[in-house]
Design an enzyme around this catalytic site. Structure first.
Site, mmCIF file in Angstrom:
data_model
loop_
_atom_site.group_PDB
_atom_site.id
_atom_site.type_symbol
_atom_site.label_atom_id
_atom_site.label_comp_id
_atom_site.label_asym_id
_atom_site.label_seq_id
_atom_site.Cartn_x
_atom_site.Cartn_y
_atom_site.Cartn_z
ATOM 1 N N SER A 17 -0.781 -5.415 -5.901
ATOM 2 C CA SER A 17 -2.073 -5.815 -5.357
ATOM 3 C C SER A 17 -2.797 -6.699 -6.350
ATOM 4 O O SER A 17 -3.056 -6.293 -7.490
ATOM 5 C CB SER A 17 -2.938 -4.593 -5.065
ATOM 6 N N HIS A 41 0.271 -8.245 -2.357
ATOM 7 C CA HIS A 41 -0.678 -7.542 -1.484
ATOM 8 C C HIS A 41 -2.071 -8.114 -1.744
ATOM 9 O O HIS A 41 -2.575 -8.079 -2.873
ATOM 10 C CB HIS A 41 -0.612 -6.050 -1.815
ATOM 11 N N ASP A 43 -5.936 -7.920 -0.883
ATOM 12 C CA ASP A 43 -6.965 -7.036 -0.342
ATOM 13 C C ASP A 43 -8.202 -7.839 0.057
ATOM 14 O O ASP A 43 -8.965 -8.287 -0.791
ATOM 15 C CB ASP A 43 -7.334 -5.976 -1.384
ATOM 16 N N MET A 45 -11.765 -7.772 1.657
ATOM 17 C CA MET A 45 -12.849 -6.807 1.921
ATOM 18 C C MET A 45 -14.121 -7.570 2.262
ATOM 19 O O MET A 45 -14.440 -8.572 1.624
ATOM 20 C CB MET A 45 -13.102 -5.943 0.687
ATOM 21 N N HIS A 74 -4.005 -7.356 3.569
ATOM 22 C CA HIS A 74 -4.571 -6.071 3.982
ATOM 23 C C HIS A 74 -6.047 -6.297 4.266
ATOM 24 O O HIS A 74 -6.857 -6.450 3.344
ATOM 25 C CB HIS A 74 -4.363 -5.052 2.839
ATOM 26 N N MET A 76 -9.458 -5.206 5.111
ATOM 27 C CA MET A 76 -10.425 -4.103 5.181
ATOM 28 C C MET A 76 -11.742 -4.703 5.642
ATOM 29 O O MET A 76 -12.695 -4.857 4.875
ATOM 30 C CB MET A 76 -10.531 -3.424 3.807
ATOM 31 N N MET A 145 -3.455 4.835 3.755
ATOM 32 C CA MET A 145 -4.278 4.750 2.545
ATOM 33 C C MET A 145 -4.182 6.077 1.795
ATOM 34 O O MET A 145 -4.363 7.151 2.388
ATOM 35 C CB MET A 145 -5.739 4.478 2.909
ATOM 36 N N ASP A 183 -0.832 2.968 -0.153
ATOM 37 C CA ASP A 183 -1.725 2.066 -0.891
ATOM 38 C C ASP A 183 -2.873 2.866 -1.485
ATOM 39 O O ASP A 183 -3.666 3.457 -0.747
ATOM 40 C CB ASP A 183 -2.255 0.997 0.077
#
Ligand code: DX5
Ligand code: ZN
Length: 230
Positions: A17, A41, A43, A45, A74, A76, A145, A183
């Site tokens: 990540s 990965h 992330d 957000m 990913h 979020m 998660m 994760d």
């Protein structure tokens, strides 16, 4: 659409990540694990679905062009129905949205696949597996998660282990080719428990980018997980 060679469906995959990378030297940090990592990965957000803000589509569009490892995005974020297709259009190899945030997960999964991306569905620690059970036939990856989403470097939540085992049983029962990703808090100290429970795809942020040699850490984690998977 960009032509990319995606990782073969080998037993264990490791996805560092970049949340724990140096954002001022992002491409360089991505290349530190090139050839070793199966995925990068990413992330995303939005400060609404989770209480943190990271990066979005423009950076993913740039990374797709700048790095050689396929991107595992990913999301979020709230309203993935609206925003997730853009990541597939940008050339992400895999796009994961959260079941807690999607309004029409089946339609969204089909849209993402039609755009050439693999599809993942993310499940928070407190969300039961039953909400994804009816739609596992629509996805390529189930992301469990193992921390509450929002931040890197949090301690692994052991309470998710039974859910990993239940997810493994579900995916074995339903057949198909669905990866089981974990994760949050994945490190040399926790990866074996997850692998034994049935995970096959492992995100690691602080464990990889906090190591002196991130590529060596990816290789070490892969070896541990493969041994534990048996
Ligand atoms: C957390 C993110 C994770 C995070 C993992 O919300 O989804 O991908 O980067 O970081 P570590 O491995 O440090 O727990
Ligand atoms: Zn993540």
């Amino acid at each position: 659409m960009r032509s990319t060679t995606y990782p073969a469906l080998v037993h264990v995959q490791i996805a560092p990540s970049i949340l724990s990378a140096d954002f001022a030297h992002l491409a360089a940090d991505c290349e530190r694990v090139a050839g070793t990592a199966d995925w990068l990965h990413i992330d995303v957000m939005d400060n609404h679905f989770v209480p943190n803000l990271t990066l979005g589509l423009p950076i993913v569009e740039s990374l797709v062009k700048a790095v050689s490892t396929p991107l595992d995005c990913h999301l979020m974020i709230e309203d993935p129905d609206r925003w997730a297709p853009g990541y597939a259009e940008a050339g992400a190899g895999s796009v994961t949205f959260h079941i807690e945030a999607a309004n029409a997960p089946v339609r969204l999964a089909r849209t993402l696949r039609s755009l050439g991306s693999r599809v993942g569905i993310g499940v928070n620690p407190g969300t039961p597996l039953s909400v994804v059970e009816p739609i596992v036939g629509e996805i390529d990856m189930l992301l469990l998660m193992t921390v509450e989403p929002g931040f890197g470097g949090q301690p692994f939540l052991d309470l998710v282990l039974p859910k990993i085992a239940a997810a493994r049983a579900l995916l074995d029962r339903t057949g198909g080719d669905v990866r089981l990703q974990v994760d949050g808090g994945i490190s040399a100290a926790t990866i074996e428990r997850c692998a034994e429970a049935g995970a096959d795809t492992f995100v690691a942020g602080s464990a990889v980018y906090g190591a002196d040699d991130p590529a060596a850490m990816v290789a070490a984690l892969r070896k541990q997980a493969a041994a534990a998977r048996g």
